[in-house]
Scaffold this motif. Structure first.
Motif, PDB file in Angstrom:
ATOM      1  N   ARG A  26       6.867   3.987   7.291  1.00  0.00           N
ATOM      2  CA  ARG A  26       7.266   5.396   7.352  1.00  0.00           C
ATOM      3  C   ARG A  26       7.420   5.947   5.936  1.00  0.00           C
ATOM      4  NH1 ARG A  26      12.815   7.913   9.806  1.00  0.00           N
ATOM      5  NH2 ARG A  26      12.022  10.005  10.253  1.00  0.00           N
ATOM      6  N   ASP A  27       7.119   7.217   5.744  1.00  0.00           N
ATOM      7  CA  ASP A  27       7.140   7.812   4.404  1.00  0.00           C
ATOM      8  C   ASP A  27       8.541   7.815   3.794  1.00  0.00           C
ATOM      9  OD1 ASP A  27       8.455  10.556   4.810  1.00  0.00           O
ATOM     10  OD2 ASP A  27       6.856  10.670   6.279  1.00  0.00           O
ATOM     11  N   ARG A  28       8.604   8.131   2.507  1.00  0.00           N
ATOM     12  CA  ARG A  28       9.823   7.917   1.713  1.00  0.00           C
ATOM     13  C   ARG A  28      11.011   8.750   2.161  1.00  0.00           C
ATOM     14  NH1 ARG A  28       5.314   7.661  -1.293  1.00  0.00           N
ATOM     15  NH2 ARG A  28       5.032   5.979  -2.824  1.00  0.00           N
ATOM     16  N   PHE A  29      10.787   9.937   2.716  1.00  0.00           N
ATOM     17  CA  PHE A  29      11.904  10.770   3.152  1.00  0.00           C
ATOM     18  C   PHE A  29      11.879  11.072   4.648  1.00  0.00           C
ATOM     19  CE2 PHE A  29      11.976  11.484  -1.414  1.00  0.00           C
ATOM     20  CZ  PHE A  29      13.328  11.282  -1.662  1.00  0.00           C
ATOM     21  N   GLY A  41      11.379   5.482   3.833  1.00  0.00           N
ATOM     22  CA  GLY A  41      11.153   4.535   2.750  1.00  0.00           C
ATOM     23  C   GLY A  41      11.183   3.086   3.193  1.00  0.00           C
ATOM     24  N   HIS A  42      11.060   2.845   4.487  1.00  0.00           N
ATOM     25  CA  HIS A  42      11.108   1.479   5.017  1.00  0.00           C
ATOM     26  C   HIS A  42       9.807   1.111   5.723  1.00  0.00           C
ATOM     27  CE1 HIS A  42      15.343   1.623   4.087  1.00  0.00           C
ATOM     28  NE2 HIS A  42      15.527   0.405   4.555  1.00  0.00           N
ATOM     29  N   ALA A  43       9.601  -0.180   5.853  1.00  0.00           N
ATOM     30  CA  ALA A  43       8.441  -0.724   6.566  1.00  0.00           C
ATOM     31  C   ALA A  43       8.900  -1.938   7.360  1.00  0.00           C
ATOM     32  CB  ALA A  43       7.335  -1.095   5.583  1.00  0.00           C
ATOM     33  N   TRP A  98      10.918   1.599  -0.929  1.00  0.00           N
ATOM     34  CA  TRP A  98      11.180   2.633  -1.935  1.00  0.00           C
ATOM     35  C   TRP A  98      12.547   3.237  -1.687  1.00  0.00           C
ATOM     36  CZ3 TRP A  98      12.499   7.776  -2.367  1.00  0.00           C
ATOM     37  CH2 TRP A  98      12.272   8.374  -3.614  1.00  0.00           C
ATOM     38  N   SER A  99      13.244   3.576  -2.757  1.00  0.00           N
ATOM     39  CA  SER A  99      14.521   4.290  -2.639  1.00  0.00           C
ATOM     40  C   SER A  99      14.769   5.058  -3.928  1.00  0.00           C
ATOM     41  CB  SER A  99      15.677   3.318  -2.371  1.00  0.00           C
ATOM     42  OG  SER A  99      15.801   2.394  -3.431  1.00  0.00           O
ATOM     43  N   CYS A 123       0.798  -1.231   0.000  1.00  0.00           N
ATOM     44  CA  CYS A 123       0.000   0.000   0.000  1.00  0.00           C
ATOM     45  C   CYS A 123       0.831   1.283   0.000  1.00  0.00           C
ATOM     46  CB  CYS A 123      -1.015   0.001   1.148  1.00  0.00           C
ATOM     47  SG  CYS A 123      -0.302   0.077   2.813  1.00  0.00           S
ATOM     48  N   PRO A 124       1.985   1.358   0.713  1.00  0.00           N
ATOM     49  CA  PRO A 124       2.702   2.649   0.709  1.00  0.00           C
ATOM     50  C   PRO A 124       3.178   3.077  -0.676  1.00  0.00           C
ATOM     51  CG  PRO A 124       3.993   0.933   1.803  1.00  0.00           C
ATOM     52  CD  PRO A 124       2.606   0.413   1.644  1.00  0.00           C
TER      53      PRO A 124
END
Length: 617
Positions: A145-148, A212-214, A228-229, A121-122
């Motif tokens: 947590r969000d990407r940045f 960018g991590h979960a 994401w990165s 989902c993120p």
């Protein structure tokens, strides 16, 4: 924005000791009431206990948390801190898949998106967020947590439990976690501070979910992973196309972030970055028949004491006046006196749970309290310098040729004020260099890149993954300590990803600092503001403030019970205070010069005492 906290325990059924676990999680939540003064709640299931404090911004009545939903007989629950800027698009997509909604809140959209897309989902979200979801179907807890890393999310694993919270103070309300600092924590404080290594919470056993991590937590334990990165790609657009694409992404980001059910304001320094955000916001509100409120910061008598330097060439006020006339905003000029600046140093430590950017933090906290009297949501120009190359070190030949963090190239000044014992036992140089090299190894690059473009990527990546994160950390803690939500349009992941691959000669087109941004926003700003030389966040030049710091630091050093006593070299600090301070040679970033070192030591002493920190050296 809000505060979240809780814990996961798959070794027992938390309902068996419901009252005990409820009391723990409620106390954890109470530490975050400043982040969400409008409402609070808790949720306990078989293996999770959640707490939430709410700052109401979207759907003031319907967005209450923790939010639960039953789907096909299984219960899902979420605690969430953040804002989704593409809520409407996601909601429509989910409606087409057959889902119905009971509120207009982004919280419900986020939860339903998880139910539909699971841990993917993120990838669908455009926004700033940290959240925890209990999934009774898969019997797992999902942290993200969000990407940045605009929104924080700390955690600790202890006694087979995962304890988490928006701020470190929430973790300390769990009976298994205590404030302990070992030699590596001191390396963070004195070698890297006020920055922190990615994922490091400084205290022993305290970590942070990296941007960018979960994490998936279930019977097998906790698995952290990157969803994401940034990626390195060949940039194929010519300069004109790059200008147009940059303009499109930036304006879309600003417009998206104006969504709110409460009045919005902007921070307007008169600099390029904040002026763009304010001008776009003013135009959007004008179309709705509204007038934008703007705020600027300065210090009492700063005009009298201002000293121009390469880091701070001009004062803000004249350029603020130009912008206010241009966009027709309702403007409020905020000023802080040196006593308030000093007194708020201590409260800034409590807001951050660590020593921070000294008066750069305390002034932000002071000003945010003034803004909160009238507003709950604010837009800021933060992050533009990191992605457009605005800082001096982007053009500093020494930074390109030195294997060190560009904003803190030399540790000698830092080490000189440490006690001889600490200098001997702390692996300061090795620790800092190790963290630097760890980041360099992670830099996304293209195969076959020549030396200069490769180094330019490294400088860019260091800034987004370290310096930008430090400023976002400061921004979140100082604003949320006042219950003020500040949004950062320049931190939109689409914009940052695009600019990461734009060649430096475009960003510095015709040897003009931030030329790409200036060309992208032509026609939006008056020329005087568009072409203004960069000037960072203001700081005081009033000698009375520095004298106040010296007076307090001397008191601390004469107090044998002061916890910092054993960590510092008294003779070196006394000698430093007897000389003239150099405001133009910072030891961190652009703003932290000698007076800020005094303030940092004062903060460190207060932090050790207030949190009753146990030192393991």
């Amino acid at each position: 924005m809000c505060g979240i906290a809780g814990f996961c325990d798959f070794t027992q059924n938390l309902n068996n000791e419901y009252t005990k676990n409820k009391n723990i999680v409620i106390e954890m939540g109470k530490t975050l009431e400043h982040r969400g003064p409008n409402d609070s709640g808790h949720y306990i299931s078989e293996h999770v206990a959640f707490a939430h404090t709410r700052l109401a911004v979207i759907d003031l009545l319907g967005g209450v948390q923790p939010m639960k939903r039953i789907e096909k007989g299984y219960e899902y629950a979420v605690v969430y801190n953040g804002e989704l800027y593409n809520t409407d698009e996601i909601r429509e997509d989910l409606r087409r898949k057959g889902y119905t909604f009971n509120t207009t809140s982004d919280t419900e959209v986020l939860l339903v998106a998880y139910i539909e897309y699971g841990t993917d989902c993120p990838k669908y979200f455009n926004g700033i967020f940290s959240f925890a979801i209990w999934d009774s179907f898969h019997r797992l807890c999902f942290l993200c947590r969000d990407r940045f890393g605009v929104k924080p999310l700390f955690f600790s694993v202890v006694d087979q439990k995962v304890v988490f919270g928006s701020e470190i103070k929430a973790l300390f309300e769990h009976p298994s976690i205590h404030p302990v600092i070992n030699q590596y924590g001191l390396c963070e404080i004195f070698g890297l501070g006020p920055a922190r290594s990615p994922g490091c919470g400084v205290y022993e056993g305290v970590n942070e979910v990296m941007p960018g991590h979960a994490a998936i937590i279930d019977y097998s334990g906790m698995k952290l992973y990157s969803y994401w990165s940034l990626t390195a790609e060949e940039h194929r657009d010519n300069y004109e196309q790059t200008v147009e694409k940059t303009r499109e992404l930036l304006l879309d980001s600003i417009r998206r972030q104006l969504v709110s059910d409460v009045p919005i304001c902007t921070l307007l320094s008169g600099g390029l970055d904040s002026s763009v955000v304010s001008a776009v916001a003013a135009n959007v509100l004008k179309e709705e028949g509204k007038k934008l409120d703007t705020y600027s910061f300065d210090y009492n008598e700063n005009t009298k004491f201002f000293k121009a330097s390469s880091f701070q060439p001009t004062e803000d006020r004249p350029f603020v006046d130009i912008m206010v006339d241009a966009i027709g905003s309702n403007h409020i000029y905020l000023e802080c006196d040196h006593h308030s600046l000093y007194e708020t140093l201590y409260e800034a430590v409590i807001a951050k749970d660590l020593p921070g950017m000294a008066d750069v933090d305390s002034s932000m906290l002071y000003f945010c309290r003034q803004i909160k009297k009238n507003h709950t949501v604010c837009l800021s120009g933060e992050c533009a310098d990191e992605i457009f190359g605005g800082y001096p070190w982007f053009r500093d030949e020494e930074a390109y040729n030195t294997n060190a963090f560009p904003w803190s190239k030399n540790l000698d000044y830092r080490k000189s004020i440490l006690s001889p014992h600490l200098r001997k036992v702390l692996p300061l140089d090795d620790y800092v260099q190790s963290e630097y090299q760890k980041t360099i190894r992670a830099v996304p690059k293209l195969d076959g890149e020549s030396k200069l473009p490769a180094r330019q990527r490294e400088i860019s990546y260091l800034n987004t993954s370290w310096f930008m994160t430090t400023l976002l950390d400061r921004k979140d803690r100082m604003t949320m300590a006042s219950g003020l939500e500040v949004r950062v349009p320049y931190a939109d992941h689409r914009l940052i990803q695009y600019l990461y691959n734009v060649p430096w000669e475009y960003k510095y087109h015709n040897n003009e600092v931030k030329a790409l941004l200036k060309d992208a926003v032509k026609g939006i700003l008056p020329d005087e503001v568009l072409n203004r030389k960069k000037s960072p966040y203001p700081k005081t030049y009033d000698p009375k403030y520095e004298n106040l710091l010296k007076e307090e630091l001397r008191k601390i050093m004469s107090d044998d019970s002061a916890p910092i006593h054993m960590l510092i070299d008294h003779e070196a600090i006394h000698k430093l205070m007897e000389g003239n301070s150099d405001y133009g040679r910072p030891w961190f970033g652009q703003l932290m010069a000698t007076p800020q070192l005094y303030a940092y030591l004062i903060q460190t002493n207060f932090w050790l005492k207030h949190y009753n920190v146990t030192l393991k050296i």
